[in-house]
Design a protein around this motif. Structure first.
Motif, mmCIF file in Angstrom:
data_model
loop_
_atom_site.group_PDB
_atom_site.id
_atom_site.type_symbol
_atom_site.label_atom_id
_atom_site.label_comp_id
_atom_site.label_asym_id
_atom_site.label_seq_id
_atom_site.Cartn_x
_atom_site.Cartn_y
_atom_site.Cartn_z
ATOM 1 N N GLY A 280 53.751 47.196 79.618
ATOM 2 C CA GLY A 280 54.468 48.411 79.958
ATOM 3 C C GLY A 280 53.592 49.643 79.917
ATOM 4 N N LEU A 281 54.184 50.748 80.337
ATOM 5 C CA LEU A 281 53.501 52.035 80.363
ATOM 6 C C LEU A 281 54.461 53.080 79.823
ATOM 7 C CD1 LEU A 281 50.890 53.513 81.407
ATOM 8 C CD2 LEU A 281 52.171 53.969 83.511
ATOM 9 N N ASP A 282 54.012 53.860 78.837
ATOM 10 C CA ASP A 282 54.850 54.916 78.290
ATOM 11 C C ASP A 282 54.046 56.208 78.186
ATOM 12 O OD1 ASP A 282 53.222 54.595 76.049
ATOM 13 O OD2 ASP A 282 54.734 53.510 74.890
ATOM 14 N N GLY A 283 54.560 57.167 77.449
ATOM 15 C CA GLY A 283 53.892 58.450 77.351
ATOM 16 C C GLY A 283 52.521 58.401 76.712
ATOM 17 N N PHE A 284 52.237 57.350 75.977
ATOM 18 C CA PHE A 284 50.928 57.213 75.332
ATOM 19 C C PHE A 284 49.931 56.450 76.200
ATOM 20 C CE2 PHE A 284 53.914 57.431 71.671
ATOM 21 C CZ PHE A 284 53.472 58.633 71.144
ATOM 22 N N GLY A 285 50.412 55.607 77.103
ATOM 23 C CA GLY A 285 49.521 54.820 77.936
ATOM 24 C C GLY A 285 49.993 53.387 78.102
ATOM 25 N N LEU A 286 49.055 52.507 78.378
ATOM 26 C CA LEU A 286 49.339 51.102 78.657
ATOM 27 C C LEU A 286 49.469 50.314 77.359
ATOM 28 C CD1 LEU A 286 49.470 48.836 80.863
ATOM 29 C CD2 LEU A 286 46.984 48.604 80.556
ATOM 30 N N TRP A 287 50.511 49.461 77.289
ATOM 31 C CA TRP A 287 50.672 48.602 76.132
ATOM 32 C C TRP A 287 50.961 47.179 76.589
ATOM 33 C CZ3 TRP A 287 55.249 46.031 76.023
ATOM 34 C CH2 TRP A 287 56.349 46.614 76.667
ATOM 35 N N ALA A 288 50.665 46.233 75.701
ATOM 36 C CA ALA A 288 50.967 44.823 75.955
ATOM 37 C C ALA A 288 51.461 44.209 74.658
ATOM 38 C CB ALA A 288 49.731 44.082 76.457
ATOM 39 N N ARG A 289 52.356 43.236 74.791
ATOM 40 C CA ARG A 289 52.886 42.554 73.618
ATOM 41 C C ARG A 289 52.415 41.101 73.640
ATOM 42 N NH1 ARG A 289 56.928 44.843 71.085
ATOM 43 N NH2 ARG A 289 57.785 45.734 73.000
#
Length: 231
Positions: A37-46
């Motif tokens: 996903g992508l949020d206000g902080f940047g790219l993330w992965a789980r």
């Protein structure tokens, strides 16, 4: 794994357009991830019980000026270039995460699932990393990577007001607190200051000068490799 450059930009654009992550994971060689996903902080992965943040390659000034409060003698300021981006867990490793991947040790204690692991040796952390599932090259960050991620583009001693970002002696009753309760830095990383110490990959001969050679001037992807101590 996304890289810094056009390929990463394409991935970010696809996420901004609302394309489902399932198709993107295969397209961008990220089949190891369970979600993206992508949020206000940047790219993330789980993956494997961790939420990871993508930290882009970049340049920063490592160390601290001589007048900075709390400064150690082995922190001369010098420019560092990190040529490769990397994933970093958005919190310190918790008891629950440790227990899931080891079935032993710090994660056994009831009611402490969200507390960060403490009182573990560097060797125990290396063994833990080796137990994590394949797909990513799991490892401890270098000291330079850790400081770059902690600073998140800031240049002072802290990335925000101390009580808002960190647990420390005066606001924690001298106990370890659950992760993620204080404000994150600009890149979405929690508890980078305070609460517990965090091991890095570097080896060092000693904790005080003489300073390692790579700290005396500009450096590219530095890591300390000599010595019996760990950072």
């Amino acid at each position: 794994m996304p890289v810094d450059g056009p390929e990463l930009g394409v991935l970010l654009d696809a996420l901004r357009e609302g394309r489902p992550p399932e198709g993107l994971l295969a397209s961008f060689g990220m089949s190891w991830a369970e979600d993206l996903g992508l949020d206000g902080f940047g790219l993330w992965a789980r993956v494997a019980g961790f939420r990871l943040r993508w930290i882009r390659a970049g340049r920063f000034v490592m160390g601290s000026p001589p007048h900075e409060e709390g400064r150690s003698r082995d922190e001369p300021q010098h420019e560092v270039l990190l040529t490769r981006g990397f994933w970093l867990s958005e919190t310190p490793v918790t008891h629950a995460q440790w227990w899931v991947h080891t079935s032993q040790g710090p994660g056994q204690f009831d009611g402490m699932d969200h507390q960060p692991v403490e009182r573990v040796t560097w060797e125990e952390c290396e063994a833990f990393v080796q137990r994590l599932p394949p797909g990513l090259r799991w490892r401890l960050p270098t000291e330079a990577e850790w400081e770059y991620a902690c600073r998140a583009g800031t240049t002072g001693a802290r990335y925000g007001p101390l009580d808002e970002i960190a647990w420390y002696r005066r606001n924690s009753d001298q106990t370890v607190e659950p992760v993620g309760l204080k404000a994150p830095n600009a890149w979405g990383l929690y508890d980078m200051l305070g609460n517990v110490g965090e091991w890095c990959a570097d080896a060092t001969e000693q904790l005080e000068p003489p300073v390692d050679a790579f700290l005396e001037g500009p450096a590219v992807d530095p890591i300390g490799t000599d010595g019996a101590r760990r950072v």
